[in-house]
Design an enzyme around this catalytic site. Structure first.
Site, mmCIF file in Angstrom:
data_model
loop_
_atom_site.group_PDB
_atom_site.id
_atom_site.type_symbol
_atom_site.label_atom_id
_atom_site.label_comp_id
_atom_site.label_asym_id
_atom_site.label_seq_id
_atom_site.Cartn_x
_atom_site.Cartn_y
_atom_site.Cartn_z
ATOM 1 N N SER A 128 0.838 -1.025 0.125
ATOM 2 C CA SER A 128 -0.136 0.083 0.165
ATOM 3 C C SER A 128 0.757 1.330 -0.125
ATOM 4 O O SER A 128 2.204 1.135 0.516
ATOM 5 C CB SER A 128 -0.701 0.030 1.282
ATOM 6 O OG SER A 128 -1.504 1.242 1.786
ATOM 7 N N TYR A 141 -1.906 -0.860 10.065
ATOM 8 C CA TYR A 141 -2.087 -1.170 8.689
ATOM 9 C C TYR A 141 -0.669 -0.878 7.778
ATOM 10 O O TYR A 141 -0.379 -1.645 7.298
ATOM 11 C CB TYR A 141 -3.295 -0.534 7.939
ATOM 12 C CG TYR A 141 -3.458 -0.851 6.327
ATOM 13 C CD1 TYR A 141 -4.044 -2.152 6.011
ATOM 14 C CD2 TYR A 141 -3.189 -0.028 5.499
ATOM 15 C CE1 TYR A 141 -4.288 -2.156 4.741
ATOM 16 C CE2 TYR A 141 -3.369 -0.163 4.197
ATOM 17 C CZ TYR A 141 -3.945 -1.188 3.826
ATOM 18 O OH TYR A 141 -4.011 -1.648 2.368
HETATM 19 N N1 LIG Z 1 -8.700 -0.750 -1.953
HETATM 20 C C1 LIG Z 1 -7.633 0.189 -1.760
HETATM 21 O O1 LIG Z 1 -7.902 1.273 -1.683
HETATM 22 C C2 LIG Z 1 -6.226 -0.508 -1.441
HETATM 23 C C3 LIG Z 1 -5.213 0.346 -1.471
HETATM 24 C C4 LIG Z 1 -3.763 -0.063 -0.942
HETATM 25 C C5 LIG Z 1 -3.716 -1.613 -0.663
HETATM 26 N N2 LIG Z 1 -4.850 -2.339 -0.964
HETATM 27 C C6 LIG Z 1 -4.590 -3.842 -0.838
HETATM 28 O O2 LIG Z 1 -4.949 -4.418 -1.751
HETATM 29 C C7 LIG Z 1 -5.514 -5.690 -1.465
HETATM 30 C C8 LIG Z 1 -6.932 -5.971 -1.872
HETATM 31 O O3 LIG Z 1 -7.706 -5.095 -1.235
HETATM 32 P P1 LIG Z 1 -9.238 -4.878 -2.075
HETATM 33 O O4 LIG Z 1 -9.556 -3.441 -1.808
HETATM 34 O O5 LIG Z 1 -9.090 -5.368 -3.155
HETATM 35 O O6 LIG Z 1 -9.901 -5.666 -0.497
HETATM 36 P P2 LIG Z 1 -11.084 -6.475 -0.878
HETATM 37 O O7 LIG Z 1 -12.014 -5.923 -1.965
HETATM 38 O O8 LIG Z 1 -11.662 -6.409 0.641
HETATM 39 O O9 LIG Z 1 -10.908 -7.966 -0.930
HETATM 40 C C9 LIG Z 1 -10.011 -8.623 -0.088
HETATM 41 C C10 LIG Z 1 -9.737 -10.138 -0.395
HETATM 42 O O10 LIG Z 1 -9.156 -10.636 0.646
HETATM 43 C C11 LIG Z 1 -9.793 -12.127 0.907
HETATM 44 N N3 LIG Z 1 -9.664 -12.082 2.446
HETATM 45 C C12 LIG Z 1 -10.207 -11.284 3.473
HETATM 46 N N4 LIG Z 1 -9.918 -11.988 4.628
HETATM 47 C C13 LIG Z 1 -9.136 -12.925 4.441
HETATM 48 C C14 LIG Z 1 -8.678 -13.942 5.139
HETATM 49 N N5 LIG Z 1 -8.636 -13.949 6.540
HETATM 50 N N6 LIG Z 1 -7.853 -15.081 4.904
HETATM 51 C C15 LIG Z 1 -7.693 -15.166 3.347
HETATM 52 N N7 LIG Z 1 -8.453 -14.182 2.612
HETATM 53 C C16 LIG Z 1 -9.055 -13.129 3.144
HETATM 54 C C17 LIG Z 1 -11.428 -11.679 0.583
HETATM 55 O O11 LIG Z 1 -11.699 -12.956 0.009
HETATM 56 P P3 LIG Z 1 -13.010 -13.746 0.888
HETATM 57 O O12 LIG Z 1 -13.871 -12.744 1.584
HETATM 58 O O13 LIG Z 1 -13.667 -14.440 -0.275
HETATM 59 O O14 LIG Z 1 -12.419 -14.802 1.814
HETATM 60 C C18 LIG Z 1 -11.014 -10.883 -0.537
HETATM 61 O O15 LIG Z 1 -11.031 -11.433 -1.996
HETATM 62 C C19 LIG Z 1 -5.302 -5.680 0.131
HETATM 63 O O16 LIG Z 1 -4.058 -6.656 0.765
HETATM 64 C C20 LIG Z 1 -5.389 -4.337 0.632
HETATM 65 O O17 LIG Z 1 -4.613 -4.160 1.713
HETATM 66 C C21 LIG Z 1 -6.149 -2.048 -1.167
#
Ligand SMILES: NC(=O)c1ccc[n+]([C@@H]2O[C@H](COP(=O)([O-])OP(=O)(O)OC[C@H]3O[C@@H](n4cnc5c(N)ncnc54)[C@H](OP(=O)(O)O)[C@@H]3O)[C@@H](O)[C@H]2O)c1
Length: 271
Positions: A128, A141
């Protein structure tokens, strides 16, 4: 056909990465905590159960992929947590590190022997921009994302001689709906509540107008397919300009600018 393993492939960035890799001709293994309830399965993705906070689940998953030659690992699954450092329950911080850091490291360790024996492999940590630009009320985080980047950046030197590239993709604000899933820890009478609310509402607003997950997926593809993999790929939140400012400005100026931009005071009365 190359095989890619994408954790958290059911939503947001992970789902978009899985989709892009399928279109690119990869065999994709995507994970979910509950594969029987994947709302919008992507044709071609092989879904497998994995909860990175449960040691038995990690073991069962790793055993299940023992015979598969994984060429690409995308450590994407993650939780977004926020709260004043003083009030973060240590159990919540432990869970966050287990999911965002230790689980990803365990999976990385599981695929490395095969990659080393074959003399090739690509590993991408989804970090991130908050690791490069830490922000108030995102300490836990930001710390997990800095930790995962630290593992990757250091291990680059170890893995390069074996033909394995490891890198970190740092997304900024991405419109995945993550704000709604963010875990929040700030008591109703907390002395931090006002500033916490100011910062988090700004973050939520930025996420709502952020770039798409598909755009991040293209950066992940670039990280996988670049001949010379870079240590970091940043995408979203005006990354090139923001990283340039970090290089040019004194730290104190950058910190004061960030505090002002998020409406954070330099002083509050004792509470
Ligand atoms: N969105 C942003 O602005 C942003 C910015 C910077 C970095 N990121 C990073 O990008 C990554 C994805 O973010 P996103 O926004 O796409 O999040 P998201 O839509 O909430 O997706 C998170 C994914 O992680 C899985 N997950 C959640 N808890 C889990 C667990 N305990 N074990 C295994 N899998 C788990 C979920 O799958 P299930 O629910 O099917 O298990 C889901 O597919 C993360 O690492 C986040 O920190 C996001």
């Amino acid at each position: 056909m190359n095989t890619a393993l994408v954790t958290g492939a059911t939503s947001g960035i992970g789902q978009a990465v899985a989709e892009v890799l399928i279109a690119r001709g990869y065999r994709v293994i995507g994970t979910s905590r509950n594969t029987s309830s994947v709302a919008d399965p992507i044709p071609g993705v092989e879904y497998r159960d994995l909860d990175l906070t449960v040691p038995e689940s990690i073991k069962a998953f790793v055993d299940g992929i023992a015979d598969i030659e994984v060429d690409v690992l995308i450590n994407n699954a993650g939780e977004s947590q926020c709260g004043p450092l003083e009030e973060l329950p240590i159990e919540a911080v432990t869970r966050l590190f287990q999911l965002n850091v230790f689980g990803a490291i365990e999976l990385t360790q599981a695929v490395l022997p095969g990659m080393r024996e074959r003399g090739s492999g690509k590993i991408v940590m989804i970090g991130s921009m908050l690791a490069s630009f830490p922000l108030a009320y995102r300490s836990s985080y930001a710390a997990t994302k800095a930790a995962i980047k630290g593992f990757a950046t250091a291990a680059r030197y170890e893995l390069k001689p074996f033909g394995i590239d490891i890198t970190t993709v740092e997304p900024g604000s991405i419109a995945t709906g993550l704000s709604a899933r963010r875990t929040k820890y700030c008591g109703p009478h907390s002395p931090y509540l006002r500033d916490f609310t100011t910062v988090i509402s700004q973050l939520d607003a930025k996420e709502a107008v952020g770039i798409t997950a598909e755009r991040v997926a293209l950066t992940v593809l670039e990280a996988i397919e670049d001949k010379k993999t870079l240590p970091i790929y940043a995408v979203g939140s005006n990354a090139p300009a923001v990283f340039l400012a970090k290089r040019l400005l004194p730290r104190s100026v950058l910190e004061a600018f960030t505090a002002r931009a998020y409406g954070l005071p330099s002083k509050r009365a004792a509470h």
